[in-house]
Design a protein around this motif. Structure first.
Motif, PDB file in Angstrom:
ATOM      1  N   MET A   1       0.852  -1.209   0.000  1.00 59.74           N
ATOM      2  CA  MET A   1       0.000   0.000   0.000  1.00 59.74           C
ATOM      3  C   MET A   1       0.877   1.244   0.000  1.00 59.74           C
ATOM      4  SD  MET A   1      -3.654   0.704   1.449  1.00 59.74           S
ATOM      5  CE  MET A   1      -4.053  -0.776   0.623  1.00 59.74           C
ATOM      6  N   ASN A   2       0.685   2.155  -0.954  1.00 63.92           N
ATOM      7  CA  ASN A   2       1.562   3.330  -0.966  1.00 63.92           C
ATOM      8  C   ASN A   2       0.902   4.607  -0.467  1.00 63.92           C
ATOM      9  OD1 ASN A   2      -0.026   3.644  -3.173  1.00 63.92           O
ATOM     10  ND2 ASN A   2       1.582   3.103  -4.648  1.00 63.92           N
ATOM     11  N   LYS A   3      -0.397   4.544  -0.172  1.00 66.10           N
ATOM     12  CA  LYS A   3      -1.023   5.725   0.439  1.00 66.10           C
ATOM     13  C   LYS A   3      -1.170   5.469   1.945  1.00 66.10           C
ATOM     14  CE  LYS A   3      -5.579   3.771  -0.398  1.00 66.10           C
ATOM     15  NZ  LYS A   3      -6.914   3.844  -0.917  1.00 66.10           N
ATOM     16  N   ILE A   4      -1.304   6.568   2.684  1.00 68.41           N
ATOM     17  CA  ILE A   4      -1.555   6.418   4.118  1.00 68.41           C
ATOM     18  C   ILE A   4      -3.064   6.313   4.321  1.00 68.41           C
ATOM     19  CG2 ILE A   4      -1.454   7.622   6.336  1.00 68.41           C
ATOM     20  CD1 ILE A   4       1.227   8.812   5.372  1.00 68.41           C
ATOM     21  N   LEU A   5      -3.502   5.343   5.138  1.00 68.22           N
ATOM     22  CA  LEU A   5      -4.923   5.258   5.475  1.00 68.22           C
ATOM     23  C   LEU A   5      -5.137   6.043   6.770  1.00 68.22           C
ATOM     24  CD1 LEU A   5      -5.655   1.462   4.883  1.00 68.22           C
ATOM     25  CD2 LEU A   5      -6.131   3.373   3.341  1.00 68.22           C
ATOM     26  N   PRO A   6      -5.803   7.203   6.716  1.00 70.98           N
ATOM     27  CA  PRO A   6      -5.980   8.002   7.929  1.00 70.98           C
ATOM     28  C   PRO A   6      -7.002   7.332   8.866  1.00 70.98           C
ATOM     29  CG  PRO A   6      -7.219   8.970   6.130  1.00 70.98           C
ATOM     30  CD  PRO A   6      -6.503   7.784   5.557  1.00 70.98           C
ATOM     31  N   TYR A   7      -7.091   7.796  10.110  1.00 73.34           N
ATOM     32  CA  TYR A   7      -8.080   7.169  11.014  1.00 73.34           C
ATOM     33  C   TYR A   7      -9.495   7.624  10.690  1.00 73.34           C
ATOM     34  CZ  TYR A   7      -9.097  11.138  14.109  1.00 73.34           C
ATOM     35  OH  TYR A   7      -9.538  12.328  14.621  1.00 73.34           O
ATOM     36  N   GLY A   8      -9.601   8.790  10.034  1.00 75.45           N
ATOM     37  CA  GLY A   8     -10.917   9.270   9.627  1.00 75.45           C
ATOM     38  C   GLY A   8     -10.758  10.216   8.457  1.00 75.45           C
ATOM     39  N   ARG A   9     -11.782  10.286   7.616  1.00 80.81           N
ATOM     40  CA  ARG A   9     -11.682  11.163   6.465  1.00 80.81           C
ATOM     41  C   ARG A   9     -13.074  11.516   5.958  1.00 80.81           C
ATOM     42  NH1 ARG A   9     -11.028  12.470   1.303  1.00 80.81           N
ATOM     43  NH2 ARG A   9      -8.990  13.240   0.635  1.00 80.81           N
ATOM     44  N   GLN A  10     -13.206  12.750   5.478  1.00 85.77           N
ATOM     45  CA  GLN A  10     -14.492  13.185   4.936  1.00 85.77           C
ATOM     46  C   GLN A  10     -14.784  12.529   3.587  1.00 85.77           C
ATOM     47  OE1 GLN A  10     -11.718  14.909   4.934  1.00 85.77           O
ATOM     48  NE2 GLN A  10     -11.490  16.102   3.065  1.00 85.77           N
ATOM     49  N   TYR A  11     -16.071  12.563   3.198  1.00 85.46           N
ATOM     50  CA  TYR A  11     -16.469  12.128   1.861  1.00 85.46           C
ATOM     51  C   TYR A  11     -17.272  13.269   1.233  1.00 85.46           C
ATOM     52  CZ  TYR A  11     -18.893   9.643  -1.851  1.00 85.46           C
ATOM     53  OH  TYR A  11     -19.385   9.267  -3.072  1.00 85.46           O
ATOM     54  N   ILE A  12     -16.758  13.822   0.155  1.00 89.43           N
ATOM     55  CA  ILE A  12     -17.411  14.973  -0.502  1.00 89.43           C
ATOM     56  C   ILE A  12     -17.707  14.585  -1.947  1.00 89.43           C
ATOM     57  CG2 ILE A  12     -17.082  17.370  -1.293  1.00 89.43           C
ATOM     58  CD1 ILE A  12     -17.161  17.370   1.686  1.00 89.43           C
ATOM     59  N   ASP A  13     -18.958  14.784  -2.391  1.00 92.14           N
ATOM     60  CA  ASP A  13     -19.281  14.476  -3.795  1.00 92.14           C
ATOM     61  C   ASP A  13     -19.764  15.731  -4.538  1.00 92.14           C
ATOM     62  OD1 ASP A  13     -21.875  14.902  -3.006  1.00 92.14           O
ATOM     63  OD2 ASP A  13     -22.450  12.788  -3.028  1.00 92.14           O
ATOM     64  N   ASP A  14     -20.139  15.561  -5.801  1.00 90.98           N
ATOM     65  CA  ASP A  14     -20.530  16.713  -6.629  1.00 90.98           C
ATOM     66  C   ASP A  14     -21.754  17.439  -6.079  1.00 90.98           C
ATOM     67  OD1 ASP A  14     -18.426  16.401  -8.320  1.00 90.98           O
ATOM     68  OD2 ASP A  14     -19.543  15.320  -9.874  1.00 90.98           O
ATOM     69  N   ASP A  15     -22.681  16.692  -5.466  1.00 85.97           N
ATOM     70  CA  ASP A  15     -23.847  17.354  -4.869  1.00 85.97           C
ATOM     71  C   ASP A  15     -23.407  18.352  -3.800  1.00 85.97           C
ATOM     72  OD1 ASP A  15     -25.548  15.925  -6.449  1.00 85.97           O
ATOM     73  OD2 ASP A  15     -25.961  14.384  -4.942  1.00 85.97           O
ATOM     74  N   ASP A  16     -22.441  17.955  -3.000  1.00 84.25           N
ATOM     75  CA  ASP A  16     -21.924  18.849  -1.949  1.00 84.25           C
ATOM     76  C   ASP A  16     -21.317  20.106  -2.572  1.00 84.25           C
ATOM     77  OD1 ASP A  16     -22.510  16.961   0.058  1.00 84.25           O
ATOM     78  OD2 ASP A  16     -20.582  15.968  -0.219  1.00 84.25           O
ATOM     79  N   ILE A  17     -20.503  19.892  -3.600  1.00 82.44           N
ATOM     80  CA  ILE A  17     -19.805  21.015  -4.245  1.00 82.44           C
ATOM     81  C   ILE A  17     -20.811  21.972  -4.871  1.00 82.44           C
ATOM     82  CG2 ILE A  17     -18.247  21.591  -6.171  1.00 82.44           C
ATOM     83  CD1 ILE A  17     -16.827  18.832  -5.458  1.00 82.44           C
ATOM     84  N   ASN A  18     -21.821  21.416  -5.549  1.00 82.33           N
ATOM     85  CA  ASN A  18     -22.827  22.261  -6.194  1.00 82.33           C
ATOM     86  C   ASN A  18     -23.667  23.029  -5.182  1.00 82.33           C
ATOM     87  OD1 ASN A  18     -22.039  21.645  -8.810  1.00 82.33           O
ATOM     88  ND2 ASN A  18     -23.251  19.755  -8.824  1.00 82.33           N
ATOM     89  N   ALA A  19     -23.940  22.397  -4.046  1.00 82.12           N
ATOM     90  CA  ALA A  19     -24.725  23.080  -3.007  1.00 82.12           C
ATOM     91  C   ALA A  19     -23.984  24.324  -2.507  1.00 82.12           C
ATOM     92  CB  ALA A  19     -25.000  22.125  -1.841  1.00 82.12           C
ATOM     93  N   VAL A  20     -22.676  24.194  -2.376  1.00 83.72           N
ATOM     94  CA  VAL A  20     -21.865  25.332  -1.920  1.00 83.72           C
ATOM     95  C   VAL A  20     -21.830  26.430  -2.989  1.00 83.72           C
ATOM     96  CG1 VAL A  20     -19.516  26.057  -1.321  1.00 83.72           C
ATOM     97  CG2 VAL A  20     -20.469  23.952  -0.338  1.00 83.72           C
ATOM     98  N   ILE A  21     -21.653  26.008  -4.241  1.00 88.50           N
ATOM     99  CA  ILE A  21     -21.594  26.987  -5.340  1.00 88.50           C
ATOM    100  C   ILE A  21     -22.898  27.781  -5.424  1.00 88.50           C
ATOM    101  CG2 ILE A  21     -21.517  27.203  -7.869  1.00 88.50           C
ATOM    102  CD1 ILE A  21     -19.472  24.855  -7.818  1.00 88.50           C
ATOM    103  N   ASP A  22     -24.029  27.098  -5.241  1.00 84.35           N
ATOM    104  CA  ASP A  22     -25.322  27.794  -5.300  1.00 84.35           C
ATOM    105  C   ASP A  22     -25.391  28.917  -4.264  1.00 84.35           C
ATOM    106  OD1 ASP A  22     -26.180  26.280  -7.382  1.00 84.35           O
ATOM    107  OD2 ASP A  22     -27.413  24.906  -6.169  1.00 84.35           O
ATOM    108  N   VAL A  23     -24.912  28.657  -3.077  1.00 78.03           N
ATOM    109  CA  VAL A  23     -24.959  29.700  -2.039  1.00 78.03           C
ATOM    110  C   VAL A  23     -24.019  30.857  -2.392  1.00 78.03           C
ATOM    111  CG1 VAL A  23     -24.527  30.240   0.386  1.00 78.03           C
ATOM    112  CG2 VAL A  23     -25.627  28.091  -0.216  1.00 78.03           C
ATOM    113  N   LEU A  24     -22.867  30.518  -2.958  1.00 78.55           N
ATOM    114  CA  LEU A  24     -21.922  31.579  -3.337  1.00 78.55           C
ATOM    115  C   LEU A  24     -22.540  32.548  -4.353  1.00 78.55           C
ATOM    116  CD1 LEU A  24     -18.614  29.508  -3.557  1.00 78.55           C
ATOM    117  CD2 LEU A  24     -19.165  31.283  -1.881  1.00 78.55           C
ATOM    118  N   LYS A  25     -23.501  32.047  -5.129  1.00 70.36           N
ATOM    119  CA  LYS A  25     -24.162  32.897  -6.120  1.00 70.36           C
ATOM    120  C   LYS A  25     -25.406  33.581  -5.567  1.00 70.36           C
ATOM    121  CE  LYS A  25     -22.773  30.019 -10.074  1.00 70.36           C
ATOM    122  NZ  LYS A  25     -23.248  28.862 -10.877  1.00 70.36           N
ATOM    123  N   SER A  26     -25.753  33.287  -4.308  1.00 70.21           N
ATOM    124  CA  SER A  26     -27.016  33.795  -3.742  1.00 70.21           C
ATOM    125  C   SER A  26     -26.778  35.093  -2.960  1.00 70.21           C
ATOM    126  CB  SER A  26     -27.636  32.745  -2.826  1.00 70.21           C
ATOM    127  OG  SER A  26     -26.950  32.736  -1.575  1.00 70.21           O
TER     128      SER A  26
END
Ligand SMILES: *Cc1c(COP(=O)(O)O)cnc(C)c1O
Length: 361
Positions: free
Chosen positions: A1-26
């Motif tokens: 394994m060449n990546k480090i497996l952290p003890y915890g990590r977020q999961y962000i998808d396109d829906d999340d990104i688009n939700a943020v962009i919508d507010v930036l335009k509001s």
């Protein structure tokens, strides 16, 4: 394994990104409609009446302590092992922290050791739903009723349950927690008086925020308490709302991974007496924890230790808490290791953790 497996990590998808962009335009970047929507959504999902969102889980705990009126001389019972914010919030209000030992099977507060700590100055218990498991609220409620105490439920590890039991319940939305807003927090309660106090305290101790003034058309406001700026932006609440849609899946995935770990480490992991949404998967080793820990790190496992007993930190030592105050907490601290656990771990990641950890225990 060449990546480090952290003890915890977020999961962000396109829906999340688009939700943020919508507010930036509001129109509203902060203190707009997304804050209220996020508060209502989290409250509804958790079967509580009201939510008060804020800028992190630590300010959520401070708001909760303020709401119940923690002040000089009040004693608040807090488990010996948690993140330091669980007891710092008491100190912010001038209260005194009384540490209670933990149950070594669950690492939640040991309900059998609470009553001996209660004095006429005791006001509340801060119960931490440790690693994702609910505390023994049957006993906690009995004790609270008997001695007329309030319960603040620090559930930073445990969003995703269908019911909560504290008079106030706090969450954190830091990226290692189940859902994230980058930084963020919330307090849930069924008590509207607490809500009003916390909303005032969240915005400088001022009676009406700018939106209410906008609506009423006049300029007048009063500062009645020394509050803080603990507000969370709409940008982040939009991310939170989008994350909340995925929470059930996140929890399911965490529970599945924990079940796989249990096949190999079930005899050395924490035990479940109550529902667990698995924020952390913790194993206990009999000896050589630090040596094993270093080996696991070398093998690219982002293991961690949750946590050193709070009162062993230098700041608390200076306040006069003595070593050996909570012997179970001190003993278990020497033995614990937190394994990687987050929703988008692959089957290969999980297998890798199991193979490596099995080599050393
Ligand atoms: C993360 C955490 C907090 C604090 O949350 P922040 O959002 O990081 O301020 C409080 N209590 C516990 C048990 C936590 O794990």
């Amino acid at each position: 394994m060449n990546k480090i497996l952290p003890y915890g990590r977020q999961y962000i998808d396109d829906d999340d990104i688009n939700a943020v962009i919508d507010v930036l335009k509001s129109d509203f970047l902060t203190t707009g409609p997304k804050v209220t929507e996020f508060e209502n959504s989290v409250a509804e999902k958790s079967n509580m009446k009201y939510g008060v969102a804020c800028n992190n889980g630590t300010s959520a705990l401070h708001l909760a302590c303020y709401a119940i009126g923690v002040e000089n001389d009040n004693e608040i019972i807090v488990p010996a092992i948690s993140f330091v914010a669980s007891s710092n919030c008491v100190l912010y209000c001038g209260g005194k922290v009384v540490f209670c030992d933990i149950d070594e099977n669950t690492m939640c507060i040991d309900v059998n050791k609470i009553e001996q700590l209660i004095t006429p100055k005791t006001k509340a218990i801060i119960a931490v739903d440790f690693a994702g498991q609910l505390c023994n609220y049957i006993e906690l409620k009995r004790i609270a009723n008997k001695y007329n105490l309030l319960i603040i439920e620090d559930s930073a590890h445990a969003i995703g349950h269908s019911n909560y039991y504290g008079d106030l319940v706090t969450f954190s939305f830091h990226p290692v927690k189940h859902i994230t807003t980058g930084e963020g927090g919330m307090v849930l309660t069924n008590n509207i008086d607490y809500v009003n106090k916390m909303k005032m305290f969240r915005t400088h101790g001022i009676t009406r925020d700018f939106k209410e003034r906008e609506i009423s058309g006049d300029h007048y406001y009063e500062m009645v308490e020394l509050g803080y700026n603990y507000r969370i932006p709409d940008i982040l609440c939009a991310l939170g709302i989008s994350q909340l849609n995925k929470l059930d899946n996140f929890v399911k995935k965490r529970q599945e991974i924990a079940k796989k770990y249990d096949e190999y480490f079930g005899n050395i992991s924490l035990k479940n007496y109550f529902d667990n949404v698995y924020h952390l998967y913790i194993i206990k080793v009999n000896k050589n924890r630090d040596i094993i820990f270093k080996e696991l790190k070398k093998e690219k496992l982002g293991v961690n230790v949750h946590y050193m007993p709070i009162y062993l930190h230098p700041y608390y030592q200076k306040l006069g808490y003595e070593k050996n105050l909570c012997p179970i907490a001190e003993k278990i601290y020497e033995n614990i290791i937190t394994l990687p656990l987050y929703p988008n771990m692959t089957d290969d990641d999980v297998k890798y953790v199991i193979d490596i950890v099995s080599k050393y225990i």
